[in-house]
Design a protein around this motif. Structure first.
Motif, PDB file in Angstrom:
ATOM      1  N   LYS A 119     -20.999 -49.748  -6.254  1.00 52.51           N
ATOM      2  CA  LYS A 119     -20.050 -48.642  -6.376  1.00 52.51           C
ATOM      3  C   LYS A 119     -20.786 -47.415  -6.915  1.00 52.51           C
ATOM      4  CE  LYS A 119     -15.777 -47.383  -8.831  1.00 52.51           C
ATOM      5  NZ  LYS A 119     -15.045 -46.914  -7.638  1.00 52.51           N
ATOM      6  N   GLY A 120     -20.328 -46.239  -6.524  1.00 52.59           N
ATOM      7  CA  GLY A 120     -20.912 -45.023  -7.078  1.00 52.59           C
ATOM      8  C   GLY A 120     -21.762 -44.275  -6.071  1.00 52.59           C
ATOM      9  N   SER A 121     -22.882 -43.723  -6.555  1.00 48.56           N
ATOM     10  CA  SER A 121     -23.684 -42.822  -5.727  1.00 48.56           C
ATOM     11  C   SER A 121     -24.280 -43.511  -4.499  1.00 48.56           C
ATOM     12  CB  SER A 121     -24.812 -42.211  -6.562  1.00 48.56           C
ATOM     13  OG  SER A 121     -25.686 -43.209  -7.059  1.00 48.56           O
ATOM     14  N   LEU A 122     -24.520 -44.823  -4.589  1.00 49.37           N
ATOM     15  CA  LEU A 122     -25.128 -45.536  -3.462  1.00 49.37           C
ATOM     16  C   LEU A 122     -24.108 -46.086  -2.472  1.00 49.37           C
ATOM     17  CD1 LEU A 122     -28.134 -47.756  -4.634  1.00 49.37           C
ATOM     18  CD2 LEU A 122     -28.154 -45.892  -2.981  1.00 49.37           C
ATOM     19  N   GLN A 123     -22.831 -45.993  -2.785  1.00 48.30           N
ATOM     20  CA  GLN A 123     -21.826 -46.669  -1.969  1.00 48.30           C
ATOM     21  C   GLN A 123     -21.824 -46.170  -0.522  1.00 48.30           C
ATOM     22  OE1 GLN A 123     -17.887 -47.374  -3.708  1.00 48.30           O
ATOM     23  NE2 GLN A 123     -16.949 -46.655  -1.816  1.00 48.30           N
ATOM     24  N   ASN A 124     -21.737 -44.866  -0.322  1.00 42.26           N
ATOM     25  CA  ASN A 124     -21.687 -44.338   1.041  1.00 42.26           C
ATOM     26  C   ASN A 124     -22.988 -44.582   1.793  1.00 42.26           C
ATOM     27  OD1 ASN A 124     -19.048 -43.451   0.737  1.00 42.26           O
ATOM     28  ND2 ASN A 124     -19.640 -41.402   0.091  1.00 42.26           N
ATOM     29  N   ALA A 125     -24.124 -44.468   1.084  1.00 42.37           N
ATOM     30  CA  ALA A 125     -25.415 -44.739   1.723  1.00 42.37           C
ATOM     31  C   ALA A 125     -25.506 -46.201   2.148  1.00 42.37           C
ATOM     32  CB  ALA A 125     -26.550 -44.383   0.774  1.00 42.37           C
ATOM     33  N   THR A 126     -24.929 -47.103   1.352  1.00 38.25           N
ATOM     34  CA  THR A 126     -24.931 -48.526   1.682  1.00 38.25           C
ATOM     35  C   THR A 126     -24.046 -48.801   2.894  1.00 38.25           C
ATOM     36  OG1 THR A 126     -25.329 -49.115  -0.636  1.00 38.25           O
ATOM     37  CG2 THR A 126     -24.475 -50.843   0.802  1.00 38.25           C
ATOM     38  N   PHE A 127     -22.866 -48.185   2.927  1.00 34.79           N
ATOM     39  CA  PHE A 127     -21.992 -48.335   4.095  1.00 34.79           C
ATOM     40  C   PHE A 127     -22.698 -47.861   5.359  1.00 34.79           C
ATOM     41  CE2 PHE A 127     -17.757 -47.938   1.539  1.00 34.79           C
ATOM     42  CZ  PHE A 127     -17.968 -49.213   1.038  1.00 34.79           C
ATOM     43  N   ALA A 128     -23.400 -46.719   5.256  1.00 36.33           N
ATOM     44  CA  ALA A 128     -24.097 -46.174   6.422  1.00 36.33           C
ATOM     45  C   ALA A 128     -25.227 -47.092   6.872  1.00 36.33           C
ATOM     46  CB  ALA A 128     -24.643 -44.782   6.091  1.00 36.33           C
ATOM     47  N   LEU A 129     -25.942 -47.683   5.911  1.00 29.48           N
ATOM     48  CA  LEU A 129     -27.028 -48.607   6.247  1.00 29.48           C
ATOM     49  C   LEU A 129     -26.487 -49.847   6.950  1.00 29.48           C
ATOM     50  CD1 LEU A 129     -29.963 -49.529   6.125  1.00 29.48           C
ATOM     51  CD2 LEU A 129     -29.531 -50.355   3.789  1.00 29.48           C
ATOM     52  N   PHE A 130     -25.381 -50.393   6.458  1.00 31.40           N
ATOM     53  CA  PHE A 130     -24.781 -51.558   7.109  1.00 31.40           C
ATOM     54  C   PHE A 130     -24.279 -51.194   8.510  1.00 31.40           C
ATOM     55  CE2 PHE A 130     -25.060 -53.755   3.145  1.00 31.40           C
ATOM     56  CZ  PHE A 130     -24.929 -55.104   3.454  1.00 31.40           C
ATOM     57  N   LYS A 131     -23.775 -49.979   8.669  1.00 29.21           N
ATOM     58  CA  LYS A 131     -23.304 -49.538   9.989  1.00 29.21           C
ATOM     59  C   LYS A 131     -24.447 -49.551  10.989  1.00 29.21           C
ATOM     60  CE  LYS A 131     -20.310 -47.517  12.813  1.00 29.21           C
ATOM     61  NZ  LYS A 131     -19.078 -48.175  13.285  1.00 29.21           N
ATOM     62  N   ARG A 132     -25.609 -49.033  10.582  1.00 25.52           N
ATOM     63  CA  ARG A 132     -26.768 -49.042  11.483  1.00 25.52           C
ATOM     64  C   ARG A 132     -27.270 -50.458  11.727  1.00 25.52           C
ATOM     65  NH1 ARG A 132     -28.315 -45.065   7.943  1.00 25.52           N
ATOM     66  NH2 ARG A 132     -30.065 -46.310   7.178  1.00 25.52           N
TER      67      ARG A 132
END
Length: 291
Positions: free
Chosen positions: A11-24
């Motif tokens: 949760k937090g600053s890495l959350q959106n970057a993690t979602f994007a990485l899983f999407k790719r």
């Protein structure tokens, strides 16, 4: 019936970057702002969102089978977990972050030893205490709930230990870095019991493989071009590649199609050189994953 893999998302600053990485990587994660249990398009995985600072504890005690968190928070909690993969990504840059010791620009402190008997403010309390204890330097370490840079600027502490990627925020607050304590990056970790479960281990390894492939794909691009036969040796001589470029002859022609994969950091300088050597019709395309 096999139980789904319980996977922790930071949760937090890495959350959106993690979602994007899983999407790719092939997984779509959808989260409601009020929910800590996002949906993922894989029946073999159940996601939960928690703070990166607490992730390794939940993985260690089995609340989660696996999760993504920083190397720094594993060290802070001294968690006994299995590190599956190093994943260097962030919201700012594709390089490891650093925990650094910083003081005001006008401070007389120039080394770790100069902090003897002084106060340090940080969120990374346990690790910082151990760091100074192993060097025989007595300091007082206090927990910071945030706005750590302001603690030393306002005189509430003599120094701070803070995480940074570029150092720009620290400099903007009128501070200077005098020492680097550690480099950190995101790691995929697993509960040791879950890692011994063959089915869960296979799923964790699949996640690691595809996440690493997506991260590598970010650093590379594919290029394709047409090259006349007499220019082929010079053009191929310019091309770096994972193995060797793919070369195929064009139908009823003395031209060839040349295709390869190169780093994003060299492509802008390479394309003009390829044109000079006789390449034509150059196409650059992104790569989703490289395995």
């Amino acid at each position: 019936m096999t139980m789904p893999l319980k996977l922790g998302i930071p949760k937090g600053s890495l959350q959106n970057a993690t979602f994007a990485l899983f999407k790719r990587s092939g997984w779509t994660i959808n989260v409601n702002d009020r929910s800590y249990f996002p949906e993922i398009n894989d029946d073999a995985i159940e996601c939960a969102i928690c703070r990166a600072q607490e992730m390794s504890r939940y993985v260690e005690n089995g609340t989660l089978d696996a999760g993504l968190t920083g190397k720094d928070w594993i060290a802070e909690n001294e968690s006994d977990v299995h590190v599956v993969a190093d994943l260097v990504y962030s919201k700012v840059s594709a390089r490891p972050a650093r925990w650094v010791l910083a003081v005001p620009y006008d401070s007389s402190v120039a080394s770790l030893e100069d902090l003897k008997g002084k106060k340090i403010s940080t969120e990374l309390v346990a690790f910082t205490k151990r760091y100074f204890e192993t060097r025989g330097i007595p300091v007082k370490v206090e927990f910071s709930w945030g706005a750590t840079e302001a603690k030393v600027v306002s005189g509430l502490a003599d120094a701070i230990v803070e995480v940074t990627e570029t150092g720009s925020t620290i400099k903007a607050h009128g501070l200077r870095i005098i020492h680097e304590l550690m480099q950190t990056n995101t790691q995929l970790i697993a509960n040791r019991t879950a890692w011994e479960d063959s089915q869960k281990r296979e799923k964790i390894e699949q996640i690691a493989l595809l996440l690493k492939g997506a991260l590598l794909g970010e650093k590379l691009v594919g290029i394709k071009m047409n090259v006349p036969e007499d220019k082929l040796p010079e053009v191929v001589g310019l091309l770096p590649s994972l193995n060797a470029p793919t070369i195929a002859s064009l139908y009823n022609s003395n031209w060839f199609s040349v295709e390869t994969v190169i780093g994003t950091n060299v492509v802008r300088d390479l394309i003009p050189e390829l044109l000079k050597k006789g390449a034509e019709g150059i196409i650059e395309y992104p790569l989703n994953k490289v395995i």
